[in-house]
Write an enzyme that holds these catalytic residues in place. Structure first.
Site, PDB file in Angstrom:
ATOM      1  N   ASN A 191       0.872  -1.174   0.000  1.00  0.00           N
ATOM      2  CA  ASN A 191       0.000   0.000   0.000  1.00  0.00           C
ATOM      3  C   ASN A 191       0.903   1.215   0.000  1.00  0.00           C
ATOM      4  OD1 ASN A 191      -1.765   2.063   0.477  1.00  0.00           O
ATOM      5  ND2 ASN A 191      -2.422   1.370   2.509  1.00  0.00           N
ATOM      6  N   TRP A 192       1.025   1.835  -1.174  1.00  0.00           N
ATOM      7  CA  TRP A 192       1.968   2.960  -1.300  1.00  0.00           C
ATOM      8  C   TRP A 192       1.425   4.218  -0.637  1.00  0.00           C
ATOM      9  CZ3 TRP A 192       4.103   2.806  -7.074  1.00  0.00           C
ATOM     10  CH2 TRP A 192       4.683   1.552  -7.292  1.00  0.00           C
ATOM     11  N   LYS A 193       0.163   4.208  -0.271  1.00  0.00           N
ATOM     12  CA  LYS A 193      -0.484   5.390   0.322  1.00  0.00           C
ATOM     13  C   LYS A 193      -0.257   6.610  -0.592  1.00  0.00           C
ATOM     14  CE  LYS A 193      -0.204   3.193   4.799  1.00  0.00           C
ATOM     15  NZ  LYS A 193      -0.152   3.297   6.248  1.00  0.00           N
ATOM     16  N   HIS A 207      -9.500   1.061   4.882  1.00  0.00           N
ATOM     17  CA  HIS A 207      -8.238   1.268   5.611  1.00  0.00           C
ATOM     18  C   HIS A 207      -8.491   2.189   6.804  1.00  0.00           C
ATOM     19  CE1 HIS A 207      -4.149   2.444   6.543  1.00  0.00           C
ATOM     20  NE2 HIS A 207      -3.762   1.377   5.883  1.00  0.00           N
ATOM     21  N   GLU A 220      -6.902   4.607   7.882  1.00  0.00           N
ATOM     22  CA  GLU A 220      -6.702   6.032   7.582  1.00  0.00           C
ATOM     23  C   GLU A 220      -7.935   6.618   6.911  1.00  0.00           C
ATOM     24  OE1 GLU A 220      -2.995   5.434   5.532  1.00  0.00           O
ATOM     25  OE2 GLU A 220      -2.085   4.863   7.445  1.00  0.00           O
ATOM     26  N   GLU A 263      -5.084  -4.924  10.525  1.00  0.00           N
ATOM     27  CA  GLU A 263      -4.089  -3.876  10.728  1.00  0.00           C
ATOM     28  C   GLU A 263      -4.389  -3.140  12.034  1.00  0.00           C
ATOM     29  OE1 GLU A 263      -2.273  -2.748   6.631  1.00  0.00           O
ATOM     30  OE2 GLU A 263      -3.889  -1.376   7.094  1.00  0.00           O
ATOM     31  N   GLY A 269       2.744   2.337  10.915  1.00  0.00           N
ATOM     32  CA  GLY A 269       3.687   3.451  10.791  1.00  0.00           C
ATOM     33  C   GLY A 269       4.434   3.777  12.070  1.00  0.00           C
ATOM     34  N   SER A 301       3.710  -1.984  10.304  1.00  0.00           N
ATOM     35  CA  SER A 301       5.159  -2.046  10.516  1.00  0.00           C
ATOM     36  C   SER A 301       5.743  -3.411  10.156  1.00  0.00           C
ATOM     37  CB  SER A 301       5.518  -1.665  11.963  1.00  0.00           C
ATOM     38  OG  SER A 301       5.084  -0.341  12.238  1.00  0.00           O
TER      39      SER A 301
END
Ligand code: 13P
Length: 256
Positions: free
Chosen positions: A9-11, A96, A98, A168, A174, A214
């Protein structure tokens, strides 16, 4: 047997040219044995997807998007429809943390998106996971189980390949503080049990469930050693081609 998956997931990272370079390095570094044993997915920003679809053609690396809307078309400025994505990618990340946190995506919206993705032939990678407060309160398993049930509440699942789950824990994303493999296995086992109740045991045994938070080449081996963990949804480490491809190799060896 579930084929492991390592998905990046490159975000909101990389320019198009940086993304092309990253994708090419990943694609060209991986051995045939590794991609035969592990499904590899890159989920770049929307702007990169059509270009990378051309790069991915004829290779074993799959493409995914990071989000979509649940309507087919219309006056939804700024949104991307499932049909637009289905032309250029296979997977789409849905729910997700986020998006739940910064864009107010509720369980209801996640369920609508999951149903529409499956109906359109896109394979959702459905994210679930608890905050640190919920973890500390000890109610993380019921919290995640409720998220799984809600996500599947509006869809019908006709094959185990139709969807993937990613556990997650928000406190691990992160932070450099990955969950221990045992902690991840505990929740992922509960997710698999819940899938049995939602879609039937036969599918539940074949649906891939990833760990995310992570994850790196230093800990993926420990996650892969757990019986219910089928790979990783990788954030930061997916932007480093050498680390990401090392994770694929380690996952392939773990199940080889
Ligand atoms: P990190 O691997 O950077 O912790 O991100 C995990 C993640 O959010 C993947 O979707």
């Amino acid at each position: 047997m579930r084929t492991p998956m390592i998905a990046g997931n490159w975000k909101m990272n990389t320019s198009v040219s940086e993304g092309v370079a990253l994708f090419r390095t990943i694609r060209d570094t991986l051995s045939e044995e590794a991609v035969a044993a592990v499904e590899v997915v890159c989920c770049p920003p929307f702007t990169h997807v059509p270009t990378l679809a051309t790069e991915a053609a004829g290779s074993s690396v799959m493409l995914g998007a990071q989000n979509m809307y649940f309507e087919d078309k219309g006056a939804y400025t700024g949104e991307i429809s499932p049909g637009m994505l289905a032309d250029v990618c296979t997977y789409v990340i849905i729910g997700h943390s986020e998006r739940r946190q910064f864009f107010n995506e509720s369980d209801e919206i996640v369920a609508l998106k999951v149903a529409k993705a499956i109906k359109t032939g896109l394979r959702p990678i459905i994210c679930v996971g608890e905050s640190l407060d919920i973890r500390n309160a000890g109610s993380y398993v019921p919290h995640v189980v409720a998220q799984v049930k809600a996500a599947l509440s509006k869809c019908s699942v006709a094959s185990a390949d139709a969807l993937v789950f990613a556990y997650e824990p928000i406190w691990a994303i992160g932070t450099g503080l990955a969950a221990s493999a045992g902690k991840a296995q505990e929740v992922i086992y509960a997710i698999r049990q819940t899938l049995g109740a939602c879609v039937g045991d036969a599918y539940a045994q074949d649906i891939r469930i990833l760990y995310g938070g992570s994850s790196t080449d230093e800990n993926i081996g420990r996650f892969m050693a757990e019986s219910d963990i089928d790979g990783a949804l990788v954030g930061g480490a997916s932007l480093k081609a050498d680390t990401f491809t090392a994770m694929v190799r380690i996952a392939a060896e773990a199940r080889g």
